[in-house]
Motif scaffolding. Structure first.
Motif, short mmCIF file in Angstrom:
data_model
loop_
_atom_site.label_atom_id
_atom_site.label_comp_id
_atom_site.label_asym_id
_atom_site.label_seq_id
_atom_site.Cartn_x
_atom_site.Cartn_y
_atom_site.Cartn_z
N THR A 46 0.85 -1.20 0.00
CA THR A 46 0.00 0.00 0.00
C THR A 46 0.88 1.24 0.00
O THR A 46 0.43 2.34 0.29
CB THR A 46 -0.91 0.02 1.24
OG1 THR A 46 -0.08 -0.09 2.40
CG2 THR A 46 -1.91 -1.11 1.22
N PHE A 47 2.16 1.03 -0.30
CA PHE A 47 3.09 2.16 -0.32
C PHE A 47 4.06 2.00 -1.47
O PHE A 47 4.22 0.90 -2.02
CB PHE A 47 3.85 2.27 1.01
CG PHE A 47 4.70 1.06 1.32
CD1 PHE A 47 4.14 -0.08 1.87
CD2 PHE A 47 6.07 1.07 1.06
CE1 PHE A 47 4.92 -1.20 2.16
CE2 PHE A 47 6.86 -0.04 1.34
CZ PHE A 47 6.28 -1.18 1.89
N GLY A 48 4.65 3.12 -1.86
CA GLY A 48 5.62 3.07 -2.95
C GLY A 48 6.76 4.04 -2.70
O GLY A 48 6.66 4.92 -1.83
N PHE A 49 7.83 3.84 -3.47
CA PHE A 49 9.03 4.66 -3.28
C PHE A 49 9.26 5.58 -4.48
O PHE A 49 9.13 5.16 -5.64
CB PHE A 49 10.27 3.77 -3.15
CG PHE A 49 10.44 3.14 -1.81
CD1 PHE A 49 11.04 3.84 -0.75
CD2 PHE A 49 10.01 1.84 -1.58
CE1 PHE A 49 11.21 3.25 0.49
CE2 PHE A 49 10.18 1.24 -0.34
CZ PHE A 49 10.78 1.94 0.70
N LEU A 50 9.66 6.80 -4.19
CA LEU A 50 10.19 7.71 -5.20
C LEU A 50 11.68 7.86 -4.86
O LEU A 50 12.02 8.48 -3.84
CB LEU A 50 9.53 9.09 -5.12
CG LEU A 50 8.14 9.28 -5.72
CD1 LEU A 50 7.09 8.49 -4.94
CD2 LEU A 50 7.78 10.76 -5.71
N PHE A 87 12.00 6.10 -10.25
CA PHE A 87 13.27 6.81 -10.08
C PHE A 87 13.03 8.24 -10.57
O PHE A 87 12.72 8.45 -11.75
CB PHE A 87 14.37 6.12 -10.88
CG PHE A 87 14.56 4.69 -10.46
CD1 PHE A 87 15.41 4.38 -9.40
CD2 PHE A 87 13.86 3.66 -11.08
CE1 PHE A 87 15.57 3.06 -8.99
CE2 PHE A 87 14.01 2.35 -10.67
CZ PHE A 87 14.87 2.04 -9.62
N VAL A 88 13.15 9.19 -9.66
CA VAL A 88 12.80 10.57 -9.98
C VAL A 88 14.07 11.42 -9.92
O VAL A 88 14.59 11.69 -8.84
CB VAL A 88 11.76 11.14 -8.99
CG1 VAL A 88 11.22 12.48 -9.49
CG2 VAL A 88 10.61 10.17 -8.79
N HIS A 97 15.03 5.98 -21.82
CA HIS A 97 15.34 4.55 -21.90
C HIS A 97 16.83 4.30 -21.64
O HIS A 97 17.22 3.25 -21.14
CB HIS A 97 14.86 3.94 -23.22
CG HIS A 97 15.53 4.46 -24.46
ND1 HIS A 97 16.78 4.08 -24.86
CD2 HIS A 97 15.10 5.36 -25.37
CE1 HIS A 97 17.10 4.70 -25.96
NE2 HIS A 97 16.11 5.49 -26.30
N GLY A 98 17.67 5.30 -21.95
CA GLY A 98 19.10 5.16 -21.65
C GLY A 98 19.34 5.10 -20.14
O GLY A 98 20.15 4.32 -19.66
N LYS A 99 18.61 5.93 -19.42
CA LYS A 99 18.75 5.95 -17.95
C LYS A 99 18.24 4.63 -17.37
O LYS A 99 18.83 4.09 -16.43
CB LYS A 99 17.95 7.13 -17.38
CG LYS A 99 18.35 7.51 -15.97
CD LYS A 99 19.79 7.99 -15.97
CE LYS A 99 20.30 8.40 -14.62
NZ LYS A 99 21.74 8.68 -14.65
N ASP A 114 9.44 3.47 -18.20
CA ASP A 114 8.38 4.24 -17.53
C ASP A 114 8.46 4.18 -16.01
O ASP A 114 7.56 4.63 -15.32
CB ASP A 114 6.98 3.85 -18.05
CG ASP A 114 6.67 2.40 -17.82
OD1 ASP A 114 7.44 1.74 -17.11
OD2 ASP A 114 5.64 1.93 -18.34
N GLN A 115 9.56 3.67 -15.50
CA GLN A 115 9.84 3.84 -14.07
C GLN A 115 10.77 5.02 -13.84
O GLN A 115 11.07 5.35 -12.70
CB GLN A 115 10.52 2.58 -13.51
CG GLN A 115 9.57 1.43 -13.24
CD GLN A 115 10.33 0.23 -12.74
OE1 GLN A 115 10.86 -0.55 -13.53
NE2 GLN A 115 10.43 0.09 -11.44
N VAL A 116 11.25 5.60 -14.92
CA VAL A 116 12.23 6.69 -14.81
C VAL A 116 11.54 8.02 -15.13
O VAL A 116 10.95 8.17 -16.20
CB VAL A 116 13.41 6.46 -15.78
CG1 VAL A 116 14.36 7.64 -15.74
CG2 VAL A 116 14.13 5.17 -15.44
#
Ligand SMILES: [Mg+2]
Length: 422
Positions: A46-50, A87-88, A97-99, A114-116
């Motif tokens: 129920t939680f997420g990380f930035l 990842f922010v 996509h390189g990152k 799309d996580q970056v």
């Protein structure tokens, strides 16, 4: 920025966070090497990380060892994340996509593009400018980045300089040797896109000013500069950032400061932004929240993500931004989100998150050895304001909810709070 009044109001309210300064002691895994397997009864997160990248996961090209430990906790034996993670970063002169590929190879599990979230990623939402002819400033894969964001008609500063060689006169070596013909076939520029710090600041500052003062026709010039000027969109407001050097480096915020100062000095008016994104803007956190929600849906996790934990090394961007977003969430709960969209954009989807907790690490910009920084991070002394002009100086927002040594301790702290096995 259309939401400045609201941001100013938000920033006026202070001290909503209880500071819990966590030192290294007590946070170490008591049974290192035991593994971090979760029992079958583990319910969906129920939680997420930035997670910030520079100063949290890496320093320059060097991986911070604690980040490897953190991912041993966050990734299961199938190489999948146990909780949603985005990842922010305020970096912008790179490709998304390189990152993602770089992070995948550094940390040994698959990171999707799309996580970056790069500093300019929310520009995808500014579709009203995507068809305009935009002057784009920055370096690296500039045009590719602008196109990926949706801008179909971009002109680089170098292209503009080639079209009008007499504009760039600071470097004697680069001045034209002969007087070139004036051209009038160059289509007018309709807006300015500032994606990241350029290489030759004097050239970019000069040509961006030329475009603004001439209403997009730098070959002609105007007797009176138009105001309001052409739309300006900018990402990454960080004044400073931390690489391998012992001292912080100039960031894009320093470049913006130069441009704003020159514009004000020359015209007597303020440079205005149609959109400012990257941490600490609320827009970036809204964008991150949407990606976290989508990630949880893709994984089939039925529970709503209610709590966000933002881990970063920079009090001005990471802590201030997380705290500002937390205030936004509190206000949205009471007033609704309809009118609260940052940068004049209506929020696409209402926030399901209840909170955004700021966690400051000591592996980057913030240093516990610097008494001035410690005083300010703990809310005891007013620090110098490194934030952008359009964000109010609110020391309370730079006060981290938690201070830990590194990202591994941050993950342990969150798992403990959430009742998860370490
Ligand atoms: Mg950082």
């Amino acid at each position: 920025m259309a939401s400045l009044g609201w941001i100013a109001a938000v920033c006026a309210a202070r001290g909503l966070w209880r500071r819990v300064a966590c030192t290294a002691s007590g946070l170490r895994d008591p049974c290192p090497g035991r593994g971090y397997a979760v029992g079958p009864a583990q319910s969906p997160p129920t939680f997420g990380f930035l997670l910030d990248i520079d100063g949290v996961l890496v320093r320059g090209h060097r991986v911070i060892p604690a980040a490897l430990e953190a991912f041993r906790r966050l990734v299961n034996s199938q190489g999948q994340l146990r909780v949603p993670v985005v990842f922010v970063t305020n970096a912008g002169n790179i490709l998304q996509h390189g990152k993602a590929q770089e992070l995948s190879s550094l940390f040994g599990f698959k990171v999707d593009p799309d996580q970056v979230i790069l500093s300019h990623s929310p520009l995808k939402l500014f579709s009203q400018f995507h068809g305009k002819r935009m002057l784009v400033s920055g370096q690296g894969p500039l045009v590719e980045n602008a196109r990926a964001l949706g801008f179909q008609n971009v002109v680089t500063v170098d292209e503009l300089r080639t079209a009008f060689p007499v504009l760039d006169m600071v470097d004697l070596e680069r001045r034209p040797k002969t007087t070139p013909l004036l051209r009038n076939d160059f289509p007018a520029i309709e807006g300015v896109l500032l994606l990241g710090e350029p290489v030759r600041w004097e050239t970019s500052l000069q040509l961006i000013m030329d475009v603004l003062l001439s209403n997009g026709n730098p070959g002609t010039g105007l007797a009176t500069a138009p105001y309001p000027h052409l739309p300006v969109l900018a990402s990454n407001m960080d004044l400073l950032w931390m690489a391998e050097a012992k001292m912080p480096r100039f960031g894009h915020g320093t470049f913006l400061l130069c441009l704003e100062t020159i514009y004000r000095k020359v015209t007597g008016k303020e440079l205005r932004y149609e959109g400012l994104m990257g941490k600490p803007s609320i827009l970036t956190y809204q964008y991150a929240e949407d990606l976290i929600r989508q990630q949880a849906e893709r994984r089939g996790w039925a529970a709503t993500i209610q709590k966000l934990y933002a881990v970063g090394d920079n009090p001005m961007s990471d802590v201030y931004g997380a705290n500002l977003f937390h205030q936004y969430l509190q206000m949205a709960k009471h007033q609704g989100t309809g009118e609260l969209g940052a940068s004049g954009l209506r929020k696409q989807q209402p926030s399901a998150s209840q909170s955004c907790t700021s966690i400051l690490v000591c592996t980057g910009v913030y240093s516990p050895k610097d008494p001035e920084q410690v005083e300010s991070a703990q809310g005891r002394e007013e620090p110098p304001f490194h934030g952008h002009r359009d964000f109010s100086f609110s020391p309370g927002l730079m006060e981290a909810s938690h201070i830990v040594n590194d990202v591994n301790e941050a993950v342990q702290l969150v798992f403990r709070k959430e009742g998860w096995a370490l």
